[in-house]
Design a protein around this motif. Sequence first.
Motif, PDB file in Angstrom:
ATOM      1  N   VAL A 519       0.860  -1.187   0.000  1.00 21.76           N
ATOM      2  CA  VAL A 519       0.000   0.000   0.000  1.00 21.76           C
ATOM      3  C   VAL A 519       0.892   1.231   0.000  1.00 21.76           C
ATOM      4  O   VAL A 519       1.800   1.339   0.830  1.00 21.76           O
ATOM      5  CB  VAL A 519      -0.918   0.022   1.236  1.00 21.76           C
ATOM      6  CG1 VAL A 519      -1.908   1.176   1.137  1.00 21.76           C
ATOM      7  CG2 VAL A 519      -1.663  -1.287   1.377  1.00 21.76           C
ATOM      8  N   PRO A 520       0.657   2.167  -0.919  1.00 23.23           N
ATOM      9  CA  PRO A 520       1.441   3.413  -0.870  1.00 23.23           C
ATOM     10  C   PRO A 520       0.973   4.288   0.284  1.00 23.23           C
ATOM     11  O   PRO A 520      -0.224   4.370   0.579  1.00 23.23           O
ATOM     12  CB  PRO A 520       1.139   4.060  -2.227  1.00 23.23           C
ATOM     13  CG  PRO A 520      -0.225   3.562  -2.587  1.00 23.23           C
ATOM     14  CD  PRO A 520      -0.325   2.161  -2.022  1.00 23.23           C
ATOM     15  N   LEU A 521       1.915   4.918   0.935  1.00 24.21           N
ATOM     16  CA  LEU A 521       1.596   5.871   1.999  1.00 24.21           C
ATOM     17  C   LEU A 521       1.494   7.249   1.354  1.00 24.21           C
ATOM     18  O   LEU A 521       2.502   7.851   0.982  1.00 24.21           O
ATOM     19  CB  LEU A 521       2.678   5.841   3.082  1.00 24.21           C
ATOM     20  CG  LEU A 521       2.865   4.491   3.777  1.00 24.21           C
ATOM     21  CD1 LEU A 521       4.039   4.545   4.748  1.00 24.21           C
ATOM     22  CD2 LEU A 521       1.598   4.059   4.507  1.00 24.21           C
ATOM     23  N   LEU A 522       0.279   7.725   1.207  1.00 24.23           N
ATOM     24  CA  LEU A 522       0.002   8.968   0.503  1.00 24.23           C
ATOM     25  C   LEU A 522      -0.645   9.957   1.448  1.00 24.23           C
ATOM     26  O   LEU A 522      -1.521   9.601   2.235  1.00 24.23           O
ATOM     27  CB  LEU A 522      -0.932   8.727  -0.689  1.00 24.23           C
ATOM     28  CG  LEU A 522      -0.509   7.672  -1.706  1.00 24.23           C
ATOM     29  CD1 LEU A 522      -1.633   7.417  -2.695  1.00 24.23           C
ATOM     30  CD2 LEU A 522       0.743   8.114  -2.437  1.00 24.23           C
ATOM     31  N   ALA A 523      -0.208  11.206   1.340  1.00 24.29           N
ATOM     32  CA  ALA A 523      -0.822  12.277   2.143  1.00 24.29           C
ATOM     33  C   ALA A 523      -0.642  13.583   1.405  1.00 24.29           C
ATOM     34  O   ALA A 523       0.482  13.952   1.040  1.00 24.29           O
ATOM     35  CB  ALA A 523      -0.191  12.360   3.534  1.00 24.29           C
ATOM     36  N   ARG A 524      -1.763  14.241   1.156  1.00 20.97           N
ATOM     37  CA  ARG A 524      -1.766  15.556   0.512  1.00 20.97           C
ATOM     38  C   ARG A 524      -1.016  15.531  -0.814  1.00 20.97           C
ATOM     39  O   ARG A 524      -0.266  16.457  -1.141  1.00 20.97           O
ATOM     40  CB  ARG A 524      -1.181  16.606   1.456  1.00 20.97           C
ATOM     41  CG  ARG A 524      -1.953  16.730   2.774  1.00 20.97           C
ATOM     42  CD  ARG A 524      -1.303  17.714   3.727  1.00 20.97           C
ATOM     43  NE  ARG A 524      -2.079  17.842   4.960  1.00 20.97           N
ATOM     44  CZ  ARG A 524      -1.853  17.131   6.047  1.00 20.97           C
ATOM     45  NH1 ARG A 524      -0.886  16.234   6.064  1.00 20.97           N
ATOM     46  NH2 ARG A 524      -2.600  17.286   7.116  1.00 20.97           N
ATOM     47  N   GLY A 525      -1.194  14.452  -1.565  1.00 19.62           N
ATOM     48  CA  GLY A 525      -0.606  14.349  -2.892  1.00 19.62           C
ATOM     49  C   GLY A 525       0.835  13.902  -2.935  1.00 19.62           C
ATOM     50  O   GLY A 525       1.396  13.748  -4.023  1.00 19.62           O
TER      51      GLY A 525
END
Length: 941
Positions: A519-525
């Motif tokens: 799972v990619p750890l994504l936050a605010r793009g």
Amino acid sequence: MHMGVVGDRIGPVRFRDRFLQGESVEGSVRSPILSSWQRSRLLGLSPDQSELPFQEDVDLDGPLLRAAEPVLDRLQAIFAGSQTNISLADGHGMVLARRFGEKSMARRLAPIQTVPGFVFAEQFAGTNGIGLTLAERRLCQVYGAEHFAERSQSSACTAIPLRDQLSGHIQGVLCLGYPYTEADPALIPVVRKAAEAIERRLMDQSSAREHGLLQAYLDTASLALSSEHGLDGHPVAMADFLQSELEQSDQATLKEKATELMSGDRRAATEVPLSRGRWVTLVSRPVTSAAGVEGVVVEALLPEDSERHAPAPTHPHAPSPGAAPPGLHPRVTPGPEPVTVRAPGAPLAEGPAGEAVAAPAAGPARGRVRGLVLVGEPEVGKYAVAARRRLELLAEASNRIGTTLDVSRTAWELAETAVPRLADFVTVDLPGGVLLGEESPHPTTEMHRTVVHGIREDCPFYPVGSQISLRPTTPHMRCIATRQPVLEQDLKAAFGWIAQDPQHAELLLAHNIHSLITVPLLARGAVLGVASFYRSQDPAPYGDDDRSLAQELAARASLCIDNARRYTREHTLALSLQRSLLPRDLPEQSAVEVAHRYLPAESGVGGDWFDVIPLSGARVALLVGDVVGHGLHAAATMGRLRTAARNFAELELAPDELLTHLDNLMVRLDREEGGDGPGSASTGIVGATCLYAIYDPTSQQCTMARAGHPPPALVRPDGTVSLLDLPAGPPLGLGGLPFESAEIRLPEHSQLVLYTDGLIEDRHRDIDVALDALNRALAHPDRAPEETCQAVLDAVAPEHPDDDIALLVARTHAVPADRIATWELAADPALVSEVRAASVSQLNRWGLEESAFATELLLSELVTNAVRYGTAPIRVRLIHDRNLICEVHDASSSAPRMRLSATTDEGGRGLFLVAQLAQSWGTRYTTDGKVIWAECSLAAA
């Protein structure tokens, strides 16, 4: 749209050829297509040769085909006369049925495109609609040259997975094929609606099975009542019982336990404790419908109505009748000896002798009422239990993930939450920039293994701290490229994952690690890293529900990691600013021997500062302050205050006057930044505290004043430690309140200890305890200031400081009396020559003959100026320190100033001569006049 697709086909043809030649096409081809091409190459597939497996025994009466047939017929009618090919495949990619918009297509096309039974899974057919949909587990479109096989170059397709709405498992694939020139965005909603219709029909089949099970249960109950050998128990409507007897929380508990029993798929019983000391016995037993569907019925065994409302029978181990609340009976089981049957781990009642007992497995006990709680297939119960546990895990994650503002710790909390309830092993890889609080422009090239956590410690994952280099075919890179989680159900067949490091993959497979979710750890793009969830103990592979759960956990952790990253960045910037504004190298002076420490708070950098400022006459100023608040704003405000304090100190202001000027500055800053207009909001400047001390080594007098700051500690040469009783003064920023100075004589080799409140104030400790620890740590007068600083921090500083700590330790020195020469004279110009002669003699005694000429000129100008413009008494003093200091004191308050003299002026050049001969010069005011001073460098002489 048609022109775009035609134009786009030229691009894929060219890029596909470049890919087959081994060139990089990353960024030019859609990420799912490129990943599929790479997997196809790793599988050894050839674009011009691919033999598809064919299975003759296609089940034409399976539930999927039965549910889909009406929908396929409807699609065929919608696309009648077109070149559309409608395919239905099972969960392994085998085509079960085909429909054609133009019926003649079935005669023109090759068997591989018309006959059911061919398998189009990606490992056999390469990139195609059915195989890519099963690999990506979502709706996919493939155009023209995006197909890996050359035979499919002229077509395009749109495919969507078909799921069991109960379990979420993929049951099959619905695929629409058409010439690439006829692509239309309107096909997507059509295929979605068709898939929803098939899934609803699958669900209806499940409902029909449950209705059959319910009828079988009711028929069995009726037979039991009509049989002459039937039991006395009789079924009641559970809904009536729930509403009349149980509270809402008890109803939820009963249904939850019933679901767990149903998922066990066996005869079992358990006693369920409810509120107010009541209990109910749940019994599960198999049941088979008339159509042969096997399921489970869960019943509640209740006391007869007379028992439920009558006093409980006497029993040696039962509670008194008065203790039983109305409604359900206390824990007494009337009737015949029950059969001991229970589900694993289910609690049982205790019999009279303490033995474990359970409710009857074959039927209800005599004297009991049966209530139907649940009926259904065991798999449905398993899905319900799994769904509840997922919700519990998400609720737990909200409390466990993000408890600190530390990036690495937050990643660990994600892993600790997921193991073992979602995964047996979890790894988290973060770019180095994220660990430092920055955004990483190239996260895939600087990944570092940050977390390895699992049920065992002997699994051979890459260790924490190692740099991870990812190949494009790995699930980790695919999830970063698509920004979607990637599920690898069978790692033995995950050739992209194996190709990363075959030997390492073999070691992991040997430890029975068989399924993976990345799972990619994504936050605010921004991409912050990758979390990987591995399964080993549970033989079942991960499913889409597991992937969704992992994605939800990662999303929550990503926001926490991003908050921690942003905090780390701001903390680093504030700390860098703070340290840049603090003194780096202390100035040279002989009045005190100084050591200092600055310790930032864990929760955020504050506005603590210290300073050591050399003053005229061999004196030194010691300064410690604390700006209220934390972060960049507090650090910037501290820098402004420290700069102002140094400037005010250069004006030779007394401590109380200096604090008054700083107070006015704080008021002005608060007004400028907060605004005075209506509706203006303050930016957070509340105030500051400060302690300012001036020590004179010639008299050993120290003048101090404080503004709301903790008092300093004094360590006398005999080891006595005391807190100096100074007037407290208001904090800076209140405005208009006076400050008061105090003067104390410091014996030589005393230690003056200045500190901020972060040293002694702690939420977990009383301030008196901290002050006692400070006194004990200071009661060693023989220590050097450096050793004292470290000892104080070790003994007094909190383990996890909530506020900054600034500490300044100064050991006092005194200028020997034989290095000070003083003369007093009247305001008579004739006496200037006598002072000059006496000063030259004193310099000769000090061995400073080389400085005699310059000193004689300086004194001549300074004394002449005092005699001419000053007021008696006049006092001259020479101090032999690091430099030679000349001072002339008079009782006048008017200060001389240097000016540019015209060529015709007869005077006005004395101070210019002083400035040229001296290293520095100036004026300071005293209570009884002023002192004009000049320092001459002995090295220059």
